[in-house]
Design a protein around this motif. Structure first.
Motif, mmCIF file in Angstrom:
data_model
loop_
_atom_site.group_PDB
_atom_site.id
_atom_site.type_symbol
_atom_site.label_atom_id
_atom_site.label_comp_id
_atom_site.label_asym_id
_atom_site.label_seq_id
_atom_site.Cartn_x
_atom_site.Cartn_y
_atom_site.Cartn_z
ATOM 1 N N GLU A 42 0.868 -1.182 0.000
ATOM 2 C CA GLU A 42 0.000 0.000 0.000
ATOM 3 C C GLU A 42 0.899 1.224 0.000
ATOM 4 O OE1 GLU A 42 -1.155 0.783 4.583
ATOM 5 O OE2 GLU A 42 -2.082 -0.981 3.689
ATOM 6 N N PRO A 43 0.412 2.376 -0.465
ATOM 7 C CA PRO A 43 1.275 3.556 -0.504
ATOM 8 C C PRO A 43 1.915 3.814 0.860
ATOM 9 C CG PRO A 43 -0.794 4.006 -1.604
ATOM 10 C CD PRO A 43 -0.951 2.665 -0.941
ATOM 11 N N VAL A 44 3.209 4.165 0.829
ATOM 12 C CA VAL A 44 3.945 4.384 2.071
ATOM 13 C C VAL A 44 4.968 5.501 1.863
ATOM 14 C CG1 VAL A 44 5.660 2.585 1.558
ATOM 15 C CG2 VAL A 44 5.246 3.259 3.912
ATOM 16 N N GLU A 45 5.145 6.330 2.883
ATOM 17 C CA GLU A 45 6.132 7.395 2.849
ATOM 18 C C GLU A 45 7.365 6.934 3.621
ATOM 19 O OE1 GLU A 45 6.374 12.175 3.775
ATOM 20 O OE2 GLU A 45 4.535 11.073 4.193
ATOM 21 N N LEU A 46 8.526 6.992 2.970
ATOM 22 C CA LEU A 46 9.771 6.522 3.572
ATOM 23 C C LEU A 46 10.848 7.594 3.452
ATOM 24 C CD1 LEU A 46 9.819 2.957 1.986
ATOM 25 C CD2 LEU A 46 9.066 3.566 4.284
ATOM 26 N N VAL A 47 11.841 7.508 4.324
ATOM 27 C CA VAL A 47 12.978 8.428 4.285
ATOM 28 C C VAL A 47 14.154 7.691 3.656
ATOM 29 C CG1 VAL A 47 14.579 9.812 5.649
ATOM 30 C CG2 VAL A 47 12.168 9.652 6.323
ATOM 31 N N PRO A 48 14.635 8.136 2.502
ATOM 32 C CA PRO A 48 15.779 7.494 1.850
ATOM 33 C C PRO A 48 17.043 7.623 2.688
ATOM 34 C CG PRO A 48 14.635 8.935 0.326
ATOM 35 C CD PRO A 48 14.096 9.230 1.695
ATOM 36 N N GLU A 49 17.861 6.573 2.667
ATOM 37 C CA GLU A 49 19.147 6.576 3.374
ATOM 38 C C GLU A 49 20.290 6.984 2.460
ATOM 39 O OE1 GLU A 49 19.781 2.754 5.092
ATOM 40 O OE2 GLU A 49 17.937 2.819 6.265
ATOM 41 N N GLU A 50 20.117 6.747 1.154
ATOM 42 C CA GLU A 50 21.201 6.991 0.198
ATOM 43 C C GLU A 50 20.583 7.138 -1.184
ATOM 44 O OE1 GLU A 50 25.066 4.524 -1.480
ATOM 45 O OE2 GLU A 50 24.303 4.041 0.517
ATOM 46 N N ALA A 51 21.298 7.809 -2.072
ATOM 47 C CA ALA A 51 20.895 7.915 -3.473
ATOM 48 C C ALA A 51 22.067 7.509 -4.347
ATOM 49 C CB ALA A 51 20.473 9.343 -3.793
ATOM 50 N N ARG A 52 21.744 6.801 -5.439
ATOM 51 C CA ARG A 52 22.802 6.375 -6.358
ATOM 52 C C ARG A 52 22.201 6.168 -7.750
ATOM 53 N NH1 ARG A 52 25.680 0.957 -4.863
ATOM 54 N NH2 ARG A 52 25.896 2.109 -2.907
ATOM 55 N N ASP A 53 22.727 6.869 -8.729
ATOM 56 C CA ASP A 53 22.324 6.692 -10.126
ATOM 57 C C ASP A 53 20.810 6.714 -10.335
ATOM 58 O OD1 ASP A 53 25.024 6.440 -10.833
ATOM 59 O OD2 ASP A 53 25.009 4.287 -10.460
ATOM 60 N N GLY A 54 20.122 7.614 -9.642
ATOM 61 C CA GLY A 54 18.679 7.729 -9.805
ATOM 62 C C GLY A 54 17.871 6.777 -8.941
ATOM 63 N N TRP A 55 18.534 5.998 -8.114
ATOM 64 C CA TRP A 55 17.870 5.054 -7.204
ATOM 65 C C TRP A 55 17.970 5.568 -5.770
ATOM 66 C CZ3 TRP A 55 15.782 0.180 -8.502
ATOM 67 C CH2 TRP A 55 15.908 -0.163 -9.838
ATOM 68 N N LEU A 56 17.005 5.174 -4.937
ATOM 69 C CA LEU A 56 17.017 5.536 -3.523
ATOM 70 C C LEU A 56 17.042 4.266 -2.674
ATOM 71 C CD1 LEU A 56 14.245 8.274 -3.561
ATOM 72 C CD2 LEU A 56 16.715 8.616 -3.545
ATOM 73 N N LEU A 57 17.881 4.261 -1.647
ATOM 74 C CA LEU A 57 17.950 3.150 -0.706
ATOM 75 C C LEU A 57 17.005 3.459 0.452
ATOM 76 C CD1 LEU A 57 19.296 0.494 0.206
ATOM 77 C CD2 LEU A 57 21.046 1.901 1.330
ATOM 78 N N VAL A 58 16.044 2.555 0.687
ATOM 79 C CA VAL A 58 15.044 2.768 1.740
ATOM 80 C C VAL A 58 14.908 1.516 2.599
ATOM 81 C CG1 VAL A 58 13.706 4.432 0.385
ATOM 82 C CG2 VAL A 58 13.136 1.999 0.254
ATOM 83 N N ARG A 59 14.274 1.676 3.744
ATOM 84 C CA ARG A 59 13.914 0.547 4.603
ATOM 85 C C ARG A 59 12.403 0.385 4.534
ATOM 86 N NH1 ARG A 59 17.777 -1.392 8.130
ATOM 87 N NH2 ARG A 59 19.596 -0.039 8.315
ATOM 88 N N TYR A 60 11.970 -0.859 4.297
ATOM 89 C CA TYR A 60 10.538 -1.147 4.226
ATOM 90 C C TYR A 60 10.307 -2.570 4.735
ATOM 91 C CZ TYR A 60 5.987 -2.339 2.323
ATOM 92 O OH TYR A 60 4.690 -2.760 2.187
ATOM 93 N N ASP A 61 9.400 -2.719 5.651
ATOM 94 C CA ASP A 61 9.013 -4.037 6.159
ATOM 95 C C ASP A 61 10.228 -4.844 6.633
ATOM 96 O OD1 ASP A 61 7.032 -5.905 6.801
ATOM 97 O OD2 ASP A 61 7.228 -6.935 4.869
ATOM 98 N N GLY A 62 11.158 -4.157 7.314
ATOM 99 C CA GLY A 62 12.331 -4.834 7.864
ATOM 100 C C GLY A 62 13.440 -5.118 6.863
ATOM 101 N N ARG A 63 13.307 -4.622 5.669
ATOM 102 C CA ARG A 63 14.321 -4.858 4.629
ATOM 103 C C ARG A 63 14.883 -3.545 4.120
ATOM 104 N NH1 ARG A 63 10.301 -9.008 2.337
ATOM 105 N NH2 ARG A 63 11.151 -10.923 3.177
ATOM 106 N N ARG A 64 16.123 -3.582 3.650
ATOM 107 C CA ARG A 64 16.727 -2.427 2.971
ATOM 108 C C ARG A 64 16.787 -2.771 1.502
ATOM 109 N NH1 ARG A 64 22.348 -0.960 4.629
ATOM 110 N NH2 ARG A 64 21.919 1.091 3.793
ATOM 111 N N GLY A 65 16.280 -1.857 0.686
ATOM 112 C CA GLY A 65 16.300 -2.107 -0.756
ATOM 113 C C GLY A 65 16.276 -0.812 -1.543
ATOM 114 N N TRP A 66 16.536 -0.935 -2.816
ATOM 115 C CA TRP A 66 16.634 0.194 -3.741
ATOM 116 C C TRP A 66 15.351 0.340 -4.539
ATOM 117 C CZ3 TRP A 66 20.858 3.340 -3.662
ATOM 118 C CH2 TRP A 66 21.992 2.871 -2.992
ATOM 119 N N VAL A 67 14.879 1.579 -4.664
ATOM 120 C CA VAL A 67 13.700 1.873 -5.479
ATOM 121 C C VAL A 67 14.035 2.971 -6.452
ATOM 122 C CG1 VAL A 67 11.990 1.127 -3.805
ATOM 123 C CG2 VAL A 67 12.775 3.482 -3.752
#
Length: 67
Positions: A42-67
Motif C-alpha cells: 500500500e502507498p507508504v512514505e519513507l525516508v531514503p538513506e542513500e541515493a545512487r544513479d537515480g535510485w534511492l535506498l530505503v527501509r521497508y518491512d524490515g528490509r533495505r532495498g533500492w527503489v
C-alpha cells in the motif's frame, strides 16, 4: 563551495521523504535487473538513506532495498 555540495548524499535526505505507490519493488541493488526483495502493498512514505544513479535506498518491512 555550497553547503549542500559538501554534505554526503545520505545527509541530504535527512528531512526529506519519498512516497512509494503500492506495487513498487525494492531491489537488492540499484539496477532494474537485480533481484526484487519486496513489493510495497500500500502507498507508504519513507525516508531514503542513500541515493545512487537515480535510485534511492530505503527501509521497508524490515528490509533495505533500492527503489
Amino acid at each position: 563551495m555550497s553547503v549542500l555540495r559538501a554534505l554526503p548524499v545520505p545527509l541530504l535526505f535527512a528531512a526529506a521523504s519519498v512516497l512509494l505507490p503500492a506495487g513498487a519493488r525494492l531491489h537488492l541493488a540499484p539496477d532494474a535487473g537485480s533481484t526484487s526483495i519486496a513489493v510495497v502493498d500500500e502507498p507508504v512514505e519513507l525516508v531514503p538513506e542513500e541515493a545512487r544513479d537515480g535510485w534511492l535506498l530505503v527501509r521497508y518491512d524490515g528490509r533495505r532495498g533500492w527503489v
